[in-house]
Design a protein around this motif. Structure first.
Motif, PDB file in Angstrom:
ATOM      1  N   ALA A  27       0.820  -1.205   0.000  1.00  0.00           N
ATOM      2  CA  ALA A  27       0.000   0.000   0.000  1.00  0.00           C
ATOM      3  C   ALA A  27       0.857   1.258   0.000  1.00  0.00           C
ATOM      4  O   ALA A  27       0.542   2.246  -0.678  1.00  0.00           O
ATOM      5  N   GLU A  30       2.441   1.527  -3.599  1.00  0.00           N
ATOM      6  CA  GLU A  30       1.504   1.791  -4.688  1.00  0.00           C
ATOM      7  C   GLU A  30       0.487   2.879  -4.364  1.00  0.00           C
ATOM      8  O   GLU A  30      -0.269   3.297  -5.234  1.00  0.00           O
ATOM      9  N   GLY A  31       0.461   3.303  -3.104  1.00  0.00           N
ATOM     10  CA  GLY A  31      -0.442   4.375  -2.733  1.00  0.00           C
ATOM     11  C   GLY A  31      -1.835   3.925  -2.343  1.00  0.00           C
ATOM     12  O   GLY A  31      -2.649   4.727  -1.891  1.00  0.00           O
ATOM     13  N   ARG A  32      -2.126   2.629  -2.447  1.00  0.00           N
ATOM     14  CA  ARG A  32      -3.440   2.123  -2.064  1.00  0.00           C
ATOM     15  C   ARG A  32      -3.402   0.600  -2.046  1.00  0.00           C
ATOM     16  O   ARG A  32      -2.451  -0.011  -2.552  1.00  0.00           O
ATOM     17  N   ARG A  35      -9.645  -3.175  -0.940  1.00  0.00           N
ATOM     18  CA  ARG A  35     -10.347  -3.486   0.306  1.00  0.00           C
ATOM     19  C   ARG A  35     -10.520  -4.999   0.455  1.00  0.00           C
ATOM     20  O   ARG A  35     -10.439  -5.537   1.575  1.00  0.00           O
ATOM     21  N   VAL A  50      -4.634   1.797   7.624  1.00  0.00           N
ATOM     22  CA  VAL A  50      -5.249   2.109   6.339  1.00  0.00           C
ATOM     23  C   VAL A  50      -6.612   2.720   6.609  1.00  0.00           C
ATOM     24  O   VAL A  50      -7.225   2.475   7.647  1.00  0.00           O
ATOM     25  N   ASP A  53     -10.662   4.982   0.880  1.00  0.00           N
ATOM     26  CA  ASP A  53     -10.456   5.973  -0.178  1.00  0.00           C
ATOM     27  C   ASP A  53     -11.784   6.716  -0.371  1.00  0.00           C
ATOM     28  O   ASP A  53     -12.794   6.102  -0.718  1.00  0.00           O
ATOM     29  N   ASP A  56     -13.272   6.109  -3.922  1.00  0.00           N
ATOM     30  CA  ASP A  56     -13.543   4.779  -4.476  1.00  0.00           C
ATOM     31  C   ASP A  56     -13.607   3.784  -3.331  1.00  0.00           C
ATOM     32  O   ASP A  56     -12.591   3.497  -2.682  1.00  0.00           O
ATOM     33  N   TRP A  59     -11.133   0.666  -2.572  1.00  0.00           N
ATOM     34  CA  TRP A  59      -9.726   0.807  -2.195  1.00  0.00           C
ATOM     35  C   TRP A  59      -9.586   1.396  -0.797  1.00  0.00           C
ATOM     36  O   TRP A  59     -10.454   2.102  -0.305  1.00  0.00           O
ATOM     37  N   MET A  60      -8.421   1.101  -0.183  1.00  0.00           N
ATOM     38  CA  MET A  60      -8.049   1.678   1.107  1.00  0.00           C
ATOM     39  C   MET A  60      -6.703   2.388   0.931  1.00  0.00           C
ATOM     40  O   MET A  60      -5.824   1.910   0.193  1.00  0.00           O
ATOM     41  N   LEU A  61      -6.539   3.512   1.593  1.00  0.00           N
ATOM     42  CA  LEU A  61      -5.315   4.303   1.499  1.00  0.00           C
ATOM     43  C   LEU A  61      -4.459   4.097   2.750  1.00  0.00           C
ATOM     44  O   LEU A  61      -4.982   4.023   3.866  1.00  0.00           O
TER      45      LEU A  61
END
Length: 325
Positions: A27, A30-32, A35, A50, A53, A56, A59-61
């Motif tokens: 994460a 790649e930035g994310r 989920r 995390v 997002d 979206d 996805w989780m950031l």
């Protein structure tokens, strides 16, 4: 997969499993992270490493590692600070009764009265030290006399082949007198770290002899040679040292436009502390403390002390906890 039972391969609730650490690394690179991938590593979500997002739901950031480390260490730092405060309260409560009892027969714990006698004892201990001297000092400034005596004692330790570690509060970073003190001692012999919370004076020579204040002020000191007590004090020092910031490293920052010192003051404000108490805990003058509070008020556009407390929580500078303003 993350598990918290006592089966083979289980780990404690506060640990991260191999799946979690691998996903967290992915994460961060790649930035994310998807989920759906977190089903195998729920501890990432439980530790708030995390977050969703907002654009979206699939996805989780990731939370950056420095920010995560700072947030996760706060409870531990508070626990250590609470223990130190409790110990100081016990000393303040019980030491006044010491004069009512017969003189202690235990030679491993003695009391020195008078600033001159204390300074002489510290000078002798510094000359006798051979390996390491650990010191913790409250506040952010050193008086001229203490600076000169501290420099002489430090040089005596270094000349004997020893090294020193100093632990201070963050405001010492802005002291010209302390910078001058460091200029006289090479970094190969001295390591300095700073921390947020208030600490009382502590000096340990060769992990054998410790000096503590016997009462508020500088007129009496406890000299402790009891091995178990010295070991405990050294352990406490090492816990604080591990969580302190090296002097040459920048202080942890937040997303809010405030300095690390102002961030510390903000947390104390939100906890309901008055200006005098905040200044004492931070090791700064009340005037300097109020100057920082004024900058916080101006930065956040607060119109009153109550309004400032609400804005501190709403801005994310401090967490919303019971006992705030």
């Amino acid at each position: 997969m993350c598990v918290t039972s006592n089966t083979a391969g289980a780990h404690a609730v506060d640990e991260l499993c191999e799946s979690a650490t691998a996903l967290y690394a992915t994460a961060l690179r790649e930035g994310r992270v998807a989920r759906s991938d977190l089903v195998a590593a729920p501890c990432l979500v439980r530790r708030a490493l995390v977050h969703p997002d907002p654009n979206d739901d699939r996805w989780m950031l990731p939370l950056p590692a420095p920010a995560a480390l700072t947030r996760l260490l706060i409870p531990f730092a508070r626990e250590v600070s609470d223990h130190l405060s409790d110990a100081a309260a016990l000393l303040d409560t019980l030491l006044p009764f010491a004069s009512l009892a017969p003189p202690p027969s235990d030679p491993t714990i003695t009391v020195i009265h008078g600033n001159d006698r204390i300074m002489d004892s510290l000078r002798e201990a510094s000359r006798a030290a051979r390996s390491e001297v650990l010191t913790a000092q409250p506040g952010g400034n050193r008086m001229v006399t203490n600076l000169r005596a501290g420099l002489e004692n430090a040089q005596a330790v270094i000349e004997a082949g020893g090294r020193l570690r100093h632990l201070y509060q963050h405001p010492v970073r802005y002291s010209r007198r302390f910078a001058a003190y460091l200029d006289h001692l090479g970094p190969e012999h001295l390591e300095v770290r700073t921390m947020e919370q208030a600490i009382d004076r502590l000096i340990v020579f060769d992990r054998e002899t410790a000096y503590l204040p016997a009462a508020p002020g500088t007129e009496s000191a406890l000299v402790i040679r009891h091995p178990a007590l010295v070991r405990y004090l050294v352990h406490t020092y090492e816990v604080l040292w591990a969580r302190a910031t090296p002097y040459d490293d920048p202080l942890p920052t937040t997303d809010a436009p405030v300095t690390a010192v102002q961030h510390s003051i903000a947390r104390l404000l939100a906890a309901g502390h008055v200006d005098d108490d905040i200044a004492r805990r931070m090791g700064i003058s009340v005037r300097t403390c109020r100057s920082h509070i004024a900058r916080l008020t101006q930065t956040l556009g607060a119109t009153s002390r109550t309004h400032l407390g609400a804005l501190l929580i709403g801005s994310g500078i401090v967490e919303d906890e019971p006992g705030g303003l």
